[in-house]
Design an enzyme around this catalytic site. Sequence first.
Site, short mmCIF file in Angstrom:
data_model
loop_
_atom_site.label_atom_id
_atom_site.label_comp_id
_atom_site.label_asym_id
_atom_site.label_seq_id
_atom_site.Cartn_x
_atom_site.Cartn_y
_atom_site.Cartn_z
N ILE A 23 22.61 31.65 -56.37
CA ILE A 23 21.20 31.57 -55.96
C ILE A 23 20.75 30.12 -55.91
O ILE A 23 20.09 29.67 -54.96
CB ILE A 23 20.30 32.37 -56.92
CG1 ILE A 23 20.68 33.86 -56.89
CG2 ILE A 23 18.84 32.19 -56.56
CD1 ILE A 23 19.93 34.71 -57.89
N PRO A 226 24.08 43.57 -14.47
CA PRO A 226 24.36 44.78 -13.67
C PRO A 226 23.30 45.87 -13.76
O PRO A 226 23.43 46.88 -13.07
CB PRO A 226 25.69 45.26 -14.27
CG PRO A 226 25.65 44.80 -15.69
CD PRO A 226 24.93 43.49 -15.68
N ASP A 249 16.53 40.67 -5.45
CA ASP A 249 17.44 41.46 -4.64
C ASP A 249 17.27 42.95 -4.88
O ASP A 249 16.65 43.39 -5.86
CB ASP A 249 18.89 41.09 -4.97
CG ASP A 249 19.31 39.79 -4.30
OD1 ASP A 249 18.58 39.31 -3.44
OD2 ASP A 249 20.40 39.28 -4.65
N LYS A 271 19.16 43.06 0.31
CA LYS A 271 20.05 43.28 1.45
C LYS A 271 20.89 44.53 1.21
O LYS A 271 21.44 44.72 0.13
CB LYS A 271 20.96 42.07 1.66
CG LYS A 271 20.22 40.80 1.99
CD LYS A 271 21.16 39.67 2.32
CE LYS A 271 21.85 39.11 1.08
NZ LYS A 271 20.91 38.37 0.23
N GLY A 302 21.17 40.27 -8.77
CA GLY A 302 21.93 41.21 -9.58
C GLY A 302 23.28 40.62 -9.97
O GLY A 302 23.89 39.85 -9.22
N GLY A 303 23.76 40.96 -11.17
CA GLY A 303 25.05 40.45 -11.62
C GLY A 303 25.00 38.98 -11.93
O GLY A 303 24.06 38.47 -12.54
N ASP A 304 26.03 38.26 -11.46
CA ASP A 304 26.11 36.81 -11.65
C ASP A 304 25.99 36.14 -10.28
O ASP A 304 26.67 36.54 -9.33
CB ASP A 304 27.45 36.45 -12.29
CG ASP A 304 27.56 34.96 -12.56
OD1 ASP A 304 27.40 34.56 -13.72
OD2 ASP A 304 27.83 34.20 -11.61
N ILE A 307 29.29 34.99 -8.51
CA ILE A 307 30.39 35.93 -8.27
C ILE A 307 29.93 36.92 -7.20
O ILE A 307 29.18 37.85 -7.48
CB ILE A 307 30.81 36.67 -9.55
CG1 ILE A 307 31.27 35.65 -10.61
CG2 ILE A 307 31.92 37.67 -9.26
CD1 ILE A 307 31.73 36.27 -11.91
N THR A 332 28.38 39.72 -15.10
CA THR A 332 28.80 40.22 -13.80
C THR A 332 29.14 41.70 -13.87
O THR A 332 29.47 42.24 -14.94
CB THR A 332 30.00 39.41 -13.27
OG1 THR A 332 30.28 39.81 -11.93
CG2 THR A 332 31.24 39.65 -14.12
N MET A 384 31.35 46.03 -4.12
CA MET A 384 30.87 46.51 -2.81
C MET A 384 31.98 47.23 -2.04
O MET A 384 32.19 47.01 -0.85
CB MET A 384 30.32 45.33 -1.99
CG MET A 384 29.19 44.57 -2.66
SD MET A 384 28.80 42.98 -1.89
CE MET A 384 30.23 41.99 -2.38
N GLY A 413 26.30 51.34 -12.87
CA GLY A 413 26.84 51.03 -14.19
C GLY A 413 25.84 50.35 -15.10
O GLY A 413 24.97 49.58 -14.65
#
Length: 460
Positions: A23, A226, A249, A271, A302-304, A307, A332, A384, A413
């Site tokens: 202590i 994600p 997005d 898109k 979305g994601g990274d 990537i 990602t 994709m 996911g």
Amino acid sequence: MDFLPLYFQLQGKPCVMVGGGTIALRKAILLQKSGAIINIVARKVLPELRQLAESTEGTIRIGDYSVADIEGMFLVVAATDDEALNKQVSDDAHQRQLPVNVVDSPELCSVILPAIIDRSPLVIAVSSGGKSPVLARMLRSKIESLVPAAYGRLANLVGGFRDKVKLSYKTVDERKNFWEEVLNGPIAEMVFAGKDTVANQMLSQRLDAEPAEMIKGEVYLVGAGPGDPDLLTFRALRLMQKADVVLYDRLVADQIIELTRRDAERIYVGKKRSNHAVPQEDINQMLVKLAKEGKRVLRLKGGDPFIFGRGGEEIEQLASHNIPFQVVPGVTAASGCSTYAGIPLTHRDYAQSVRFITGHLKNGTADLPWDELVHTNQTLVFYMGLVGLPIICQKLIEYGRNPETPIALIQQGTTEQQRVLVSNLREMPATAVKEQVRAPTLLIIGEIVTLREKLAWFEH
């Protein structure tokens, strides 16, 4: 208010610790960080505590406590498991009007050692007045997550310019407005990004410039992950709360968009395949235009963003116009979706490498190095890949991959709507049609998919 929060200047000041156990060691570590000279009085002293006290040029006296031990001290700490001794130390200190802390006995204390968030020289203290130290520590953990470590460096930067600011701005309100602009703008962000030298130069230029010359915005390219909002980084959340305009997005979850500033302008630039709400070139120009208007622009992806997110194209345009920007990586889809599906991407027994591949086949062609993708000791992750699923499965079989190779198709996911279909290369295209799978999806191909049966945790 039971205790008035005060900050003690203990640099080079003698303090005494009555007690030599674990202590006492925890409290002594705090005193050492403040620069105090630590003197120890105890019958037994832990080697670590002895070493710590000696490093501060303090003394160690082995023996029973004596009132003489607290004479001339700036702070007294009693940290023993002997209640009578702790009370004696407290009484002696109170009689001499010396600040005293008795561990786990707030009724004997004149000072409390709080839970501390150390971003020196910025220090934040949290105390429950001894009522609930665990609650104080919990609050400290929450604040720790909200205050980046770089705030200490930011405080040092500001401290170095205070005198110059006083010369440039004569009134308190002027100085307050100036510092609020600095601490909420690109200069502070440079510190958070680890670019202290650039921040120093920008602050110098800001003081030398006319206000009109400083109207310049900034772009934050942020990976939203994600889908699960809990996977956002602390830096992402901080920048999301600062932005004046948000460009987002289709793959960014509604719950994540709701975490941006309530009064921020929100612009949808999502898109879909062959249906771009806003063409990429227009998005690039929009980022430049808004930043040149002096706005803080959040590009939420979305994601990274680096990537398969076209983030490189966007910041390339910003760089060509000398627009300041930051890039915040996100979890990602390959990492997030595979984890929530219970499918490791690598495993010593199944896959020693992993490849991320775009399944968005340009012009409908299947121009991929298929001969490199048929090795059995690697995991393939197709982004994709829903529309191109029949071609992907066909080509892998055609180039030598076993038709029985396991494949997982993950829809939405990491979210509550997550679906995971497991099949093989031969049967998955028909399975996806039968199950009416919809984007967004991710494909994972390889023997490692067989581990899902054991490791799936999210659905349970």
